[in-house]
Motif scaffolding. Structure first.
Motif, PDB file in Angstrom:
ATOM      1  N   GLU A   1       0.734  -1.633   0.008  1.00 36.72           N
ATOM      2  CA  GLU A   1       0.377  -0.345  -0.050  1.00 36.72           C
ATOM      3  C   GLU A   1       1.022   1.292  -0.271  1.00 36.72           C
ATOM      4  N   ALA A   2       0.800   2.665  -0.432  1.00 32.28           N
ATOM      5  CA  ALA A   2       0.648   3.256  -0.591  1.00 32.28           C
ATOM      6  C   ALA A   2       1.209   4.046   0.599  1.00 32.28           C
ATOM      7  N   PRO A   3       2.285   4.996   1.398  1.00 25.69           N
ATOM      8  CA  PRO A   3       2.798   5.402   2.811  1.00 25.69           C
ATOM      9  C   PRO A   3       1.430   5.890   2.858  1.00 25.69           C
ATOM     10  N   GLN A   4       0.715   6.592   2.164  1.00 25.66           N
ATOM     11  CA  GLN A   4      -0.889   7.382   3.012  1.00 25.66           C
ATOM     12  C   GLN A   4      -1.483   6.854   3.324  1.00 25.66           C
ATOM     13  N   LYS A   5      -0.830   5.439   3.212  1.00 27.53           N
ATOM     14  CA  LYS A   5      -2.116   4.615   4.481  1.00 27.53           C
ATOM     15  C   LYS A   5      -1.451   3.952   5.586  1.00 27.53           C
ATOM     16  N   TRP A   6       0.198   4.224   5.151  1.00 27.87           N
ATOM     17  CA  TRP A   6       0.663   3.783   6.772  1.00 27.87           C
ATOM     18  C   TRP A   6      -0.026   4.671   8.334  1.00 27.87           C
ATOM     19  N   GLY A   7      -0.840   6.206   8.357  1.00 26.75           N
ATOM     20  CA  GLY A   7      -1.083   6.472   9.113  1.00 26.75           C
ATOM     21  C   GLY A   7       0.227   7.414  10.261  1.00 26.75           C
ATOM     22  N   ASN A   8      -0.116   6.264  11.358  1.00 28.53           N
ATOM     23  CA  ASN A   8       1.284   6.660  12.268  1.00 28.53           C
ATOM     24  C   ASN A   8       1.761   5.481  12.395  1.00 28.53           C
ATOM     25  N   SER A   9       1.936   4.351  11.698  1.00 39.52           N
ATOM     26  CA  SER A   9       2.438   3.246  11.835  1.00 39.52           C
ATOM     27  C   SER A   9       3.947   3.245  12.909  1.00 39.52           C
ATOM     28  N   LYS A  10       4.326   3.018  14.066  1.00 37.55           N
ATOM     29  CA  LYS A  10       5.422   2.263  14.148  1.00 37.55           C
ATOM     30  C   LYS A  10       6.554   1.857  14.115  1.00 37.55           C
ATOM     31  N   TYR A  11       6.325   1.565  12.650  1.00 37.05           N
ATOM     32  CA  TYR A  11       7.706   1.222  11.696  1.00 37.05           C
ATOM     33  C   TYR A  11       7.843   2.220  10.609  1.00 37.05           C
ATOM     34  N   LEU A  12       6.980   3.040   9.752  1.00 35.90           N
ATOM     35  CA  LEU A  12       7.569   4.052   9.601  1.00 35.90           C
ATOM     36  C   LEU A  12       9.245   4.742  10.279  1.00 35.90           C
TER      37      LEU A  12
END
Length: 236
Positions: free
Chosen positions: A33-44
């Motif tokens: 999925e696109a980066p915009q879908k990652w929200g505030n994921s800790k894995y970023l």
């Protein structure tokens, strides 16, 4: 250098934790999925760079670096009409071209899947003369050569061979195309329907330094995707 490719079957933000233990430098993730879908994921926080290509934010192809050893940028020859074979310039500890692959069904069967890769190799032929990797979900195998395309799997393998570009899996395990013993895909996740349709090809310079090719197992990975990851290690 460590590279991993895995068709994650979407929602990679919830699955990245399973590939982090490989300590890969670069991830090639079809159906990401696109980066915009990652929200505030800790894995970023684990991601250094994230290049993504697609029309559906839930399902494109992502190329991710997990440290600062390598940088990636889109090659100026990129043609978005070839979906999805993405040329990237990789720099850092080494410089090379990375063609990230998620071959697609197109409007015509004749140009679908391996046909897209065949057309991409014509468009990006000059890049094959540089050190390069061609890696991802090819949706192809020699066993499908009978399907009429603009170019079949064997023809693509032969084109790459002329540029001294070889499949790392076949080099490492000493197997022939169409006779692979380690599947990378299970149709409908069924153990009885295995296929080897994900590949990592590389220039001879990388082949000569290949130290490891690992294909995941059905038992460990099938609950996450219908595809199995391929992990590569190239000595410095």
């Amino acid at each position: 250098m460590k590279i991993l490719t895995w068709n994650a079957a979407m929602a990679f933000r919830r699955k990245i934790e399973y590939v982090l233990p490989f300590n890969a430098d670069i991830l090639v993730i079809p159906e990401c999925e696109a980066p915009q879908k990652w929200g505030n994921s800790k894995y970023l926080e684990s991601i250094s760079q994230f290049e993504w290509f697609g029309e559906n934010q839930n399902k494109g192809i992502g190329v991710i670096t997990l440290n600062d050893s390598y940088r990636i940028e889109v090659h100026p020859t990129y043609c978005d009409k070839i979906q999805y074979i993405i040329p990237l310039v990789v720099s850092g500890k080494e410089e090379f071209t990375l063609l990230a692959v998620w071959s697609q069904k197109t409007a015509t069967t004749y140009e679908s899947y391996i046909g897209q890769i065949y057309l991409a190799l014509q468009h990006y032929e000059s890049l094959l003369k540089t050190p390069c990797f061609i890696i991802g979900d090819w949706n192809s195998n020699k066993i499908f050569d009978h399907i009429k395309r603009v170019g079949n799997h064997t023809e693509v393998v032969d084109i790459l061979a002329k540029h001294d570009i070889t499949s790392l899996y076949h080099q490492y395990f000493k197997e022939q195309h169409g006779e692979e013993t380690k599947p990378t895909h299970y149709f409908r996740k069924e153990f009885a329907s295995p296929f080897h349709i994900d590949f990592a090809f590389a220039s001879q310079n990388f082949v000569n330094r290949l130290t490891k090719v690992e294909v995941g197992t059905y038992d460990k990975w099938i609950k996450h995707s219908d595809h199995i990851p391929i992990f590569l290690e190239i000595e410095k």
